[in-house]
Motif scaffolding. Structure first.
Motif, PDB file in Angstrom:
ATOM      1  N   SER A 125       0.811  -1.212   0.000  1.00 35.49           N
ATOM      2  CA  SER A 125       0.000   0.000   0.000  1.00 35.49           C
ATOM      3  C   SER A 125       0.847   1.265   0.000  1.00 35.49           C
ATOM      4  CB  SER A 125      -0.927   0.010   1.227  1.00 35.49           C
ATOM      5  OG  SER A 125      -0.172  -0.022   2.434  1.00 35.49           O
ATOM      6  N   MET A 170      -2.871  -3.025   3.973  1.00 28.95           N
ATOM      7  CA  MET A 170      -3.871  -1.965   4.028  1.00 28.95           C
ATOM      8  C   MET A 170      -4.162  -1.523   5.459  1.00 28.95           C
ATOM      9  SD  MET A 170      -4.672  -0.915   1.058  1.00 28.95           S
ATOM     10  CE  MET A 170      -6.189  -0.010   1.362  1.00 28.95           C
ATOM     11  N   VAL A 198      -2.857   1.930   6.138  1.00 28.82           N
ATOM     12  CA  VAL A 198      -3.504   3.076   5.499  1.00 28.82           C
ATOM     13  C   VAL A 198      -4.769   3.389   6.282  1.00 28.82           C
ATOM     14  CG1 VAL A 198      -4.587   3.978   3.405  1.00 28.82           C
ATOM     15  CG2 VAL A 198      -2.600   2.465   3.228  1.00 28.82           C
ATOM     16  N   THR A 254      -8.340   5.543   7.052  1.00 29.97           N
ATOM     17  CA  THR A 254      -9.413   6.348   6.458  1.00 29.97           C
ATOM     18  C   THR A 254      -9.956   7.348   7.470  1.00 29.97           C
ATOM     19  OG1 THR A 254     -11.054   4.673   7.076  1.00 29.97           O
ATOM     20  CG2 THR A 254     -10.090   4.511   4.873  1.00 29.97           C
ATOM     21  N   ARG A 292      -6.070   8.379   3.694  1.00 27.98           N
ATOM     22  CA  ARG A 292      -6.775   8.451   2.419  1.00 27.98           C
ATOM     23  C   ARG A 292      -8.264   8.232   2.670  1.00 27.98           C
ATOM     24  NH1 ARG A 292      -3.562   9.229  -1.700  1.00 27.98           N
ATOM     25  NH2 ARG A 292      -1.397   8.686  -1.404  1.00 27.98           N
ATOM     26  N   ARG A 322     -11.993   6.903   1.513  1.00 26.77           N
ATOM     27  CA  ARG A 322     -12.393   5.669   0.844  1.00 26.77           C
ATOM     28  C   ARG A 322     -12.504   5.873  -0.671  1.00 26.77           C
ATOM     29  NH1 ARG A 322     -13.706   1.929   4.570  1.00 26.77           N
ATOM     30  NH2 ARG A 322     -14.226   2.672   6.652  1.00 26.77           N
ATOM     31  N   ILE A 357      -8.992   5.804  -2.075  1.00 27.17           N
ATOM     32  CA  ILE A 357      -8.454   4.444  -2.115  1.00 27.17           C
ATOM     33  C   ILE A 357      -9.006   3.686  -3.305  1.00 27.17           C
ATOM     34  CG2 ILE A 357      -8.501   2.215  -0.915  1.00 27.17           C
ATOM     35  CD1 ILE A 357      -8.294   3.735   1.704  1.00 27.17           C
ATOM     36  N   TYR A 416      -7.166   3.761  -6.513  1.00 29.11           N
ATOM     37  CA  TYR A 416      -5.954   2.950  -6.604  1.00 29.11           C
ATOM     38  C   TYR A 416      -6.277   1.463  -6.728  1.00 29.11           C
ATOM     39  CZ  TYR A 416      -3.151   7.055  -5.460  1.00 29.11           C
ATOM     40  OH  TYR A 416      -2.554   8.292  -5.493  1.00 29.11           O
ATOM     41  N   PRO A 429      -8.032  -5.288  -1.630  1.00 34.36           N
ATOM     42  CA  PRO A 429      -7.345  -4.813  -0.427  1.00 34.36           C
ATOM     43  C   PRO A 429      -7.132  -5.956   0.560  1.00 34.36           C
ATOM     44  CG  PRO A 429      -9.653  -4.195  -0.365  1.00 34.36           C
ATOM     45  CD  PRO A 429      -9.433  -4.835  -1.703  1.00 34.36           C
TER      46      PRO A 429
END
Length: 285
Positions: free
Chosen positions: A141, A175, A178, A180, A193, A195, A198, A201, A246
């Motif tokens: 990620s 993940m 990372v 949210t 980041r 949703r 994300i 990506y 993910p």
């Protein structure tokens, strides 16, 4: 029917960690699963439990570098060439496993996937042994922190898919790093980041690398590469082959979802005969 999942991807993407968790998860599902290590440079102390089949029992990178004076990259290629010349060893190792699930941990040298014929040739040998194969390509990620780096990963995944020519899934690993949520204390490592961001990506949005209208004035250095970026955008738009699942190993549902997708790509269990129920007395109905 036997099944094999080749776990591929660049170094540091979490392949061995994924293999360990996949083995543990499949064991909880009462499946017969075996971990196959095909990385001759792997550190045996890094494993919580030993692989069932280990290429280092045949040849190791350390021995090749010591005895033949090869560097790490050339030594790794030599190890796989030696394996292909001694496939009877691998066939003997795999011979006792029928109707089993094999998790194949591959090395992190990216050229083995993108333009060397070594691993695709190995996959062909598996198929000749009656083993149904698929592959999973892991990308960390952290690649989402730099769009140029991310799309180099996308193109590498696409190149590997074309090179292997087998059922394939791509996984965005780690993940859990990372966040949210902006107030999440763990959000600093691989960034914060939304949703929606994300999703751009996981299903790569070519516009992430499309040159902005004013980019040529603001970034003269990037102007040189705008034509290349446009060509990459066109390639990805015309060949939407790559999307990512993910993977957050701290969430059980996440590994379960990934395993379900792998099962689907290999058509796991579709050729199995229905199992006979245990004998029951009439009073059981």
């Amino acid at each position: 029917m036997r099944y094999a999942v080749f776990v591929t991807g660049p170094a540091g993407s979490g392949k061995s960690t994924f293999c360990r968790n996949a083995v543990l998860h499949l064991q909880t599902l009462k499946r017969t699963v075996h971990w196959v290590n095909l990385d001759p440079a792997a550190d045996p102390e890094a494993y919580e439990f030993a692989p069932t089949i280990d290429i280092r029992d045949l040849i190791s990178l350390e021995d090749v570098m010591t005895e033949l004076g090869f560097g790490p990259n050339g030594g790794l290629v030599y190890c796989f060439e030696y394996l292909l010349q001694n496939m009877e060893w691998l066939e003997d190792e795999l011979g006792d496993y029928n109707d089993d699930y094999l998790i194949v941990d591959c090395p992190g040298q990216i050229e083995l996937y993108t333009h060397h014929p070594i691993l695709p040739t190995l996959v062909t040998h598996f198929q000749r042994m009656g083993i149904r194969t698929s592959a999973a390509y892991l990308l960390e990620s952290q690649f989402m922190e730099d769009t140029n780096k991310f799309f180099s990963g996308v193109l590498s995944a696409m190149s590997a898919m074309v090179n292997f020519e087998i059922p394939w899934i791509n996984i965005m690993s780690k993940m859990d790093l990372v966040s949210t949520r902006s107030k999440d204390p763990a959000s600093g490592r691989n960034g914060f980041r939304t949703r929606k961001d994300i999703s751009r990506y996981l299903d790569p949005d070519p516009l992430l690398i499309a040159p902005a209208a004013n980019e040529e004035e603001e970034k003269p250095f990037s102007k040189k590469y705008n034509s290349l970026n446009r060509a990459m955008v066109q390639l990805i738009e015309e060949n939407p082959l790559v999307s990512f699942l993910p993977l957050d190993l701290t969430v059980t549902d996440s590994i379960e979802r990934v395993i379900s997708h792998i099962d689907y790509t290999m058509q796991y269990g579709e050729d199995e005969e229905p199992k006979e129920p245990n004998d029951m007395d009439e009073g059981d109905f």
